[in-house]
Design a protein around this motif. Structure first.
Motif, PDB file in Angstrom:
ATOM      1  N   UNK A  54     -19.976  67.758  33.980  1.00  0.00           N
ATOM      2  CA  UNK A  54     -19.954  66.592  34.865  1.00  0.00           C
ATOM      3  C   UNK A  54     -18.517  66.142  35.119  1.00  0.00           C
ATOM      4  N   UNK A  55     -17.707  66.099  34.087  1.00  0.00           N
ATOM      5  CA  UNK A  55     -16.296  65.717  34.233  1.00  0.00           C
ATOM      6  C   UNK A  55     -15.562  66.702  35.133  1.00  0.00           C
ATOM      7  N   UNK A  56     -15.783  67.994  34.922  1.00  0.00           N
ATOM      8  CA  UNK A  56     -15.135  69.034  35.731  1.00  0.00           C
ATOM      9  C   UNK A  56     -15.531  68.888  37.196  1.00  0.00           C
ATOM     10  N   UNK A  57     -16.817  68.654  37.461  1.00  0.00           N
ATOM     11  CA  UNK A  57     -17.290  68.489  38.832  1.00  0.00           C
ATOM     12  C   UNK A  57     -16.723  67.227  39.472  1.00  0.00           C
ATOM     13  N   UNK A  58     -16.607  66.161  38.692  1.00  0.00           N
ATOM     14  CA  UNK A  58     -16.054  64.911  39.203  1.00  0.00           C
ATOM     15  C   UNK A  58     -14.609  65.098  39.665  1.00  0.00           C
ATOM     16  N   UNK A  59     -13.870  65.942  38.971  1.00  0.00           N
ATOM     17  CA  UNK A  59     -12.463  66.178  39.305  1.00  0.00           C
ATOM     18  C   UNK A  59     -12.272  67.131  40.485  1.00  0.00           C
ATOM     19  N   UNK A  60     -13.299  67.897  40.832  1.00  0.00           N
ATOM     20  CA  UNK A  60     -13.205  68.840  41.950  1.00  0.00           C
ATOM     21  C   UNK A  60     -13.108  68.090  43.270  1.00  0.00           C
ATOM     22  N   UNK A  61     -12.220  68.528  44.146  1.00  0.00           N
ATOM     23  CA  UNK A  61     -12.088  67.931  45.472  1.00  0.00           C
ATOM     24  C   UNK A  61     -13.044  68.609  46.442  1.00  0.00           C
ATOM     25  N   UNK A  62     -13.670  67.804  47.307  1.00  0.00           N
ATOM     26  CA  UNK A  62     -14.596  68.365  48.286  1.00  0.00           C
ATOM     27  C   UNK A  62     -13.913  69.386  49.192  1.00  0.00           C
ATOM     28  N   UNK A  63     -12.670  69.149  49.563  1.00  0.00           N
ATOM     29  CA  UNK A  63     -11.979  70.097  50.452  1.00  0.00           C
ATOM     30  C   UNK A  63     -11.837  71.459  49.786  1.00  0.00           C
ATOM     31  N   UNK A  64     -11.566  71.472  48.484  1.00  0.00           N
ATOM     32  CA  UNK A  64     -11.452  72.747  47.762  1.00  0.00           C
ATOM     33  C   UNK A  64     -12.792  73.460  47.683  1.00  0.00           C
ATOM     34  N   UNK A  65     -13.859  72.699  47.448  1.00  0.00           N
ATOM     35  CA  UNK A  65     -15.196  73.290  47.375  1.00  0.00           C
ATOM     36  C   UNK A  65     -15.578  73.878  48.728  1.00  0.00           C
ATOM     37  N   UNK A  66     -15.328  73.127  49.797  1.00  0.00           N
ATOM     38  CA  UNK A  66     -15.668  73.596  51.140  1.00  0.00           C
ATOM     39  C   UNK A  66     -14.917  74.878  51.492  1.00  0.00           C
ATOM     40  N   UNK A  67     -13.638  74.923  51.177  1.00  0.00           N
ATOM     41  CA  UNK A  67     -12.848  76.124  51.437  1.00  0.00           C
ATOM     42  C   UNK A  67     -13.352  77.300  50.602  1.00  0.00           C
ATOM     43  N   UNK A  68     -13.696  77.036  49.369  1.00  0.00           N
ATOM     44  CA  UNK A  68     -14.125  78.081  48.460  1.00  0.00           C
ATOM     45  C   UNK A  68     -15.453  78.715  48.838  1.00  0.00           C
ATOM     46  N   UNK A  69     -16.355  77.911  49.396  1.00  0.00           N
ATOM     47  CA  UNK A  69     -17.672  78.467  49.713  1.00  0.00           C
ATOM     48  C   UNK A  69     -17.796  78.898  51.171  1.00  0.00           C
ATOM     49  N   UNK A  70     -16.802  78.576  51.983  1.00  0.00           N
ATOM     50  CA  UNK A  70     -16.845  79.028  53.365  1.00  0.00           C
ATOM     51  C   UNK A  70     -17.870  78.312  54.217  1.00  0.00           C
ATOM     52  N   UNK A  71     -18.208  77.086  53.859  1.00  0.00           N
ATOM     53  CA  UNK A  71     -19.181  76.336  54.645  1.00  0.00           C
ATOM     54  C   UNK A  71     -18.500  75.744  55.870  1.00  0.00           C
ATOM     55  N   UNK A  72     -19.078  75.997  57.019  1.00  0.00           N
ATOM     56  CA  UNK A  72     -18.581  75.392  58.242  1.00  0.00           C
ATOM     57  C   UNK A  72     -19.021  73.927  58.318  1.00  0.00           C
ATOM     58  N   UNK A  73     -20.267  73.677  57.902  1.00  0.00           N
ATOM     59  CA  UNK A  73     -20.765  72.298  57.935  1.00  0.00           C
ATOM     60  C   UNK A  73     -22.007  72.182  57.067  1.00  0.00           C
ATOM     61  N   UNK A  74     -22.187  70.975  56.535  1.00  0.00           N
ATOM     62  CA  UNK A  74     -23.405  70.641  55.815  1.00  0.00           C
ATOM     63  C   UNK A  74     -23.870  69.313  56.389  1.00  0.00           C
ATOM     64  N   UNK A  75     -25.085  69.279  56.910  1.00  0.00           N
ATOM     65  CA  UNK A  75     -25.594  68.051  57.506  1.00  0.00           C
ATOM     66  C   UNK A  75     -26.958  67.714  56.931  1.00  0.00           C
ATOM     67  N   UNK A  76     -27.322  66.458  57.047  1.00  0.00           N
ATOM     68  CA  UNK A  76     -28.643  66.029  56.654  1.00  0.00           C
ATOM     69  C   UNK A  76     -28.786  65.574  55.225  1.00  0.00           C
TER      70      UNK A  76
END
Length: 78
Positions: A54-76
Motif C-alpha cells: 500500500x505504501x509503495x502504491x501510494x508513492x507511485x505517480x499516475x504519470x509513471x503508471x500510465x507511461x509504463x502500461x501504455x494506456x491511452x485513456x481510462x474512462x468511466x
C-alpha cells in the motif's frame, strides 16, 4: 464493458496502446486503494505484506503508471 454475476455491467473502458500487464495491475491496485475499494477483512485474513505494498502504491505517480502500461485513456471509473 464487463458484465459480472455479482455486480452487473462494469462501466470501465480501457484503451490499451500496448500490453504491459504489471504496470496496468499497479494502476488498478492504486485506484482501488485510493477509492477505498479494498476488502480489508479479506486482506487481513488471507494475505501478508499488504501495508508495504500500500505504501509503495501510494508513492507511485499516475504519470509513471500510465507511461509504463501504455494506456491511452481510462474512462468511466467512479
Amino acid at each position: 464493458m464487463v458484465t459480472t454475476a455479482t455486480h452487473g455491467t462494469a462501466g470501465i473502458m480501457m484503451k490499451s496502446c500496448k500490453s504491459k500487464s504489471a504496470a496496468l495491475l499497479t494502476g488498478i491496485a492504486k485506484w482501488l486503494i485510493e477509492n477505498n475499494k479494498v476488502n480489508t477483512d479479506f486482506i487481513t485474513t488471507h494475505t501478508s505484506g499488504f501495508e508495504p505494498l500500500k505504501q509503495w502504491l501510494t508513492e507511485k505517480l499516475w504519470t509513471d503508471i500510465e507511461q509504463g502500461c501504455g494506456m491511452c485513456s481510462i474512462t468511466g471509473l467512479t
